[in-house]
Write an enzyme that holds these catalytic residues in place. Sequence first.
Site, mmCIF file in Angstrom:
data_model
loop_
_atom_site.group_PDB
_atom_site.id
_atom_site.type_symbol
_atom_site.label_atom_id
_atom_site.label_comp_id
_atom_site.label_asym_id
_atom_site.label_seq_id
_atom_site.Cartn_x
_atom_site.Cartn_y
_atom_site.Cartn_z
ATOM 1 N N MET A 30 0.930 -1.329 -0.033
ATOM 2 C CA MET A 30 -0.082 -0.090 0.143
ATOM 3 C C MET A 30 0.835 1.252 0.035
ATOM 4 O O MET A 30 0.324 2.195 0.224
ATOM 5 C CB MET A 30 -0.944 -0.004 1.375
ATOM 6 C CG MET A 30 -1.842 -1.187 1.042
ATOM 7 S SD MET A 30 -3.368 -0.741 1.920
ATOM 8 C CE MET A 30 -2.698 -0.560 3.709
ATOM 9 N N TYR A 32 4.117 4.217 0.903
ATOM 10 C CA TYR A 32 4.774 4.489 2.235
ATOM 11 C C TYR A 32 6.019 3.728 2.660
ATOM 12 O O TYR A 32 5.970 3.366 3.734
ATOM 13 C CB TYR A 32 3.858 5.094 3.098
ATOM 14 C CG TYR A 32 4.279 6.177 3.898
ATOM 15 C CD1 TYR A 32 4.280 7.533 3.196
ATOM 16 C CD2 TYR A 32 4.638 6.176 5.201
ATOM 17 C CE1 TYR A 32 4.589 8.675 3.937
ATOM 18 C CE2 TYR A 32 5.133 7.227 5.775
ATOM 19 C CZ TYR A 32 5.200 8.584 5.189
ATOM 20 O OH TYR A 32 5.487 9.633 5.752
ATOM 21 N N LEU A 33 6.411 3.385 1.545
ATOM 22 C CA LEU A 33 7.446 2.267 1.646
ATOM 23 C C LEU A 33 8.564 2.157 2.565
ATOM 24 O O LEU A 33 9.080 3.431 3.021
ATOM 25 C CB LEU A 33 8.374 1.653 0.342
ATOM 26 C CG LEU A 33 7.406 1.540 -0.945
ATOM 27 C CD1 LEU A 33 8.185 1.230 -2.104
ATOM 28 C CD2 LEU A 33 6.441 0.418 -0.775
ATOM 29 N N GLU A 35 11.592 -0.188 5.064
ATOM 30 C CA GLU A 35 12.705 -1.334 5.101
ATOM 31 C C GLU A 35 11.913 -2.810 4.879
ATOM 32 O O GLU A 35 12.419 -3.729 4.134
ATOM 33 C CB GLU A 35 13.495 -1.342 6.178
ATOM 34 C CG GLU A 35 14.802 -0.553 6.046
ATOM 35 C CD GLU A 35 15.671 -1.162 4.650
ATOM 36 O OE1 GLU A 35 16.022 -2.395 4.386
ATOM 37 O OE2 GLU A 35 15.842 -0.170 3.743
ATOM 38 N N GLY A 36 10.730 -2.854 5.582
ATOM 39 C CA GLY A 36 9.916 -4.114 5.669
ATOM 40 C C GLY A 36 9.448 -4.268 4.149
ATOM 41 O O GLY A 36 10.034 -5.474 3.437
ATOM 42 N N HIS A 37 9.014 -3.588 3.388
ATOM 43 C CA HIS A 37 8.502 -3.782 2.119
ATOM 44 C C HIS A 37 9.967 -4.032 1.185
ATOM 45 O O HIS A 37 9.876 -4.833 0.222
ATOM 46 C CB HIS A 37 8.004 -2.365 1.419
ATOM 47 C CG HIS A 37 6.650 -1.800 1.936
ATOM 48 N ND1 HIS A 37 6.652 -0.729 2.880
ATOM 49 C CD2 HIS A 37 5.462 -2.595 2.304
ATOM 50 C CE1 HIS A 37 5.408 -0.649 3.394
ATOM 51 N NE2 HIS A 37 4.730 -1.701 3.038
ATOM 52 N N SER A 189 3.874 1.207 7.936
ATOM 53 C CA SER A 189 3.877 2.367 7.381
ATOM 54 C C SER A 189 2.743 3.321 8.392
ATOM 55 O O SER A 189 2.975 4.647 8.395
ATOM 56 C CB SER A 189 2.721 2.626 6.081
ATOM 57 O OG SER A 189 3.470 1.689 4.997
HETATM 58 P P1 AMP Z 1 1.414 -2.963 3.229
HETATM 59 O O1 AMP Z 1 2.019 -1.786 2.527
HETATM 60 O O2 AMP Z 1 1.320 -2.578 4.817
HETATM 61 O O3 AMP Z 1 -0.033 -3.542 3.186
HETATM 62 O O4 AMP Z 1 2.248 -4.199 3.410
HETATM 63 C C1 AMP Z 1 2.747 -4.910 2.153
HETATM 64 C C2 AMP Z 1 3.681 -6.025 2.397
HETATM 65 O O5 AMP Z 1 4.658 -5.839 3.388
HETATM 66 C C3 AMP Z 1 2.808 -6.772 3.165
HETATM 67 O O6 AMP Z 1 3.004 -8.198 2.729
HETATM 68 C C4 AMP Z 1 3.463 -6.732 4.770
HETATM 69 O O7 AMP Z 1 3.330 -8.017 5.356
HETATM 70 C C5 AMP Z 1 4.845 -6.326 4.237
HETATM 71 N N1 AMP Z 1 5.354 -5.778 5.429
HETATM 72 C C6 AMP Z 1 5.026 -4.814 6.164
HETATM 73 N N2 AMP Z 1 5.711 -4.549 7.166
HETATM 74 C C7 AMP Z 1 6.602 -5.263 7.267
HETATM 75 C C8 AMP Z 1 7.898 -5.438 8.015
HETATM 76 N N3 AMP Z 1 8.131 -4.597 9.221
HETATM 77 N N4 AMP Z 1 8.534 -6.705 7.719
HETATM 78 C C9 AMP Z 1 8.318 -7.386 6.737
HETATM 79 N N5 AMP Z 1 7.414 -7.454 5.995
HETATM 80 C C10 AMP Z 1 6.499 -6.273 6.048
#
Ligand code: AMP
Length: 293
Positions: A30, A32-33, A35-37, A189
């Site tokens: 979604m 607002y990237l 390090e997790g993304h 995010s």
């Molecule tokens: P989002 O943008 O929050 O919908 O997340 C997109 C993808 O990134 C999803 O598969 C999340 O599980 C993954 N994600 C979000 N935060 C993290 C994080 N801290 N570590 C690893 N993956 C993440």
Amino acid sequence: MRLIRKASEIRRQVASARTQGKAVGLVPTMGYLHEGHLSLIRQSAAENGLTVTSLYVNPLQFAPGEDLERYPRDLAADQALCEAAGSDILFAPADAEVYPEGVDRHLTVVSVRPLSGLLCGRTRPTHFDGVSTVVAKLLNLVAPDRAYFGQKDYQQALIIKTMVRDLNFPVAVRVCPTVREADGLAMSSRNAYLTPEERAQAPVLQRALQSAARLIEAGERDGAEVAAYMAREIGQAPLARLDYASVVDPGTLRPAGRIEGRVLLAVACYFGKARLIDNLLVDPPVKGKGPPG
Ligand code: AMP
């Protein structure tokens, strides 16, 4: 890296990569990237000839009154981060590309029950139907060989894996480890919503999970006890408002009762405007296999 807005164009680009023999990886986000993304994008880039990162804030997964309008957005920054992490395409469709008939007039919903109604689904009863539906759409639009998700959203990843299995999507689902800030807070995010005071207290989620894991390590086998312990730990943070603290079977998400094998510790709480989640998989030590003494 190419920015693509049109569903027809992403199909064309992926089809052309295929004819060159490239495997295709999809990282749905979604935006607002953080390090997790980026860890997911890097993993995809390492395993595929073409990596598509999708950026779409899906209205269907937000209930009225949730943070759809104020969800943080920064396309320029996302483009730069995405490219640096090795993505070949940033697919950022408008609503009309994803829901040509209009979000409110969309009729088909993918629902993975009963998983979608447990844990976060109790507070957000329509959320996971929105997630599985949009991921089904993205899988059909992009047709990747592999799709990447984070363990931070364990329930989401389990629901997607189940959907892919049950509906025969020809894609391999990869779940990658949670990336954390130095103090243990899982990157999200939504951390952008935290005030400095809330931010300072937010690592309580991770601390509660870690000390609960130690409790299990030390021999506690009552799931309800461990859950109550995590709730008390989180309650120590004055600004935290607990949603749930649960010890569940990692496959069914049902309360674990007696802890006999691997369990998922899962917590969710509100800090002001932010709803934060975290989780940890724990294997109780097997008798006779622990360290000596
Ligand atoms: P989002 O943008 O929050 O919908 O997340 C997109 C993808 O990134 C999803 O598969 C999340 O599980 C993954 N994600 C979000 N935060 C993290 C994080 N801290 N570590 C690893 N993956 C993440």
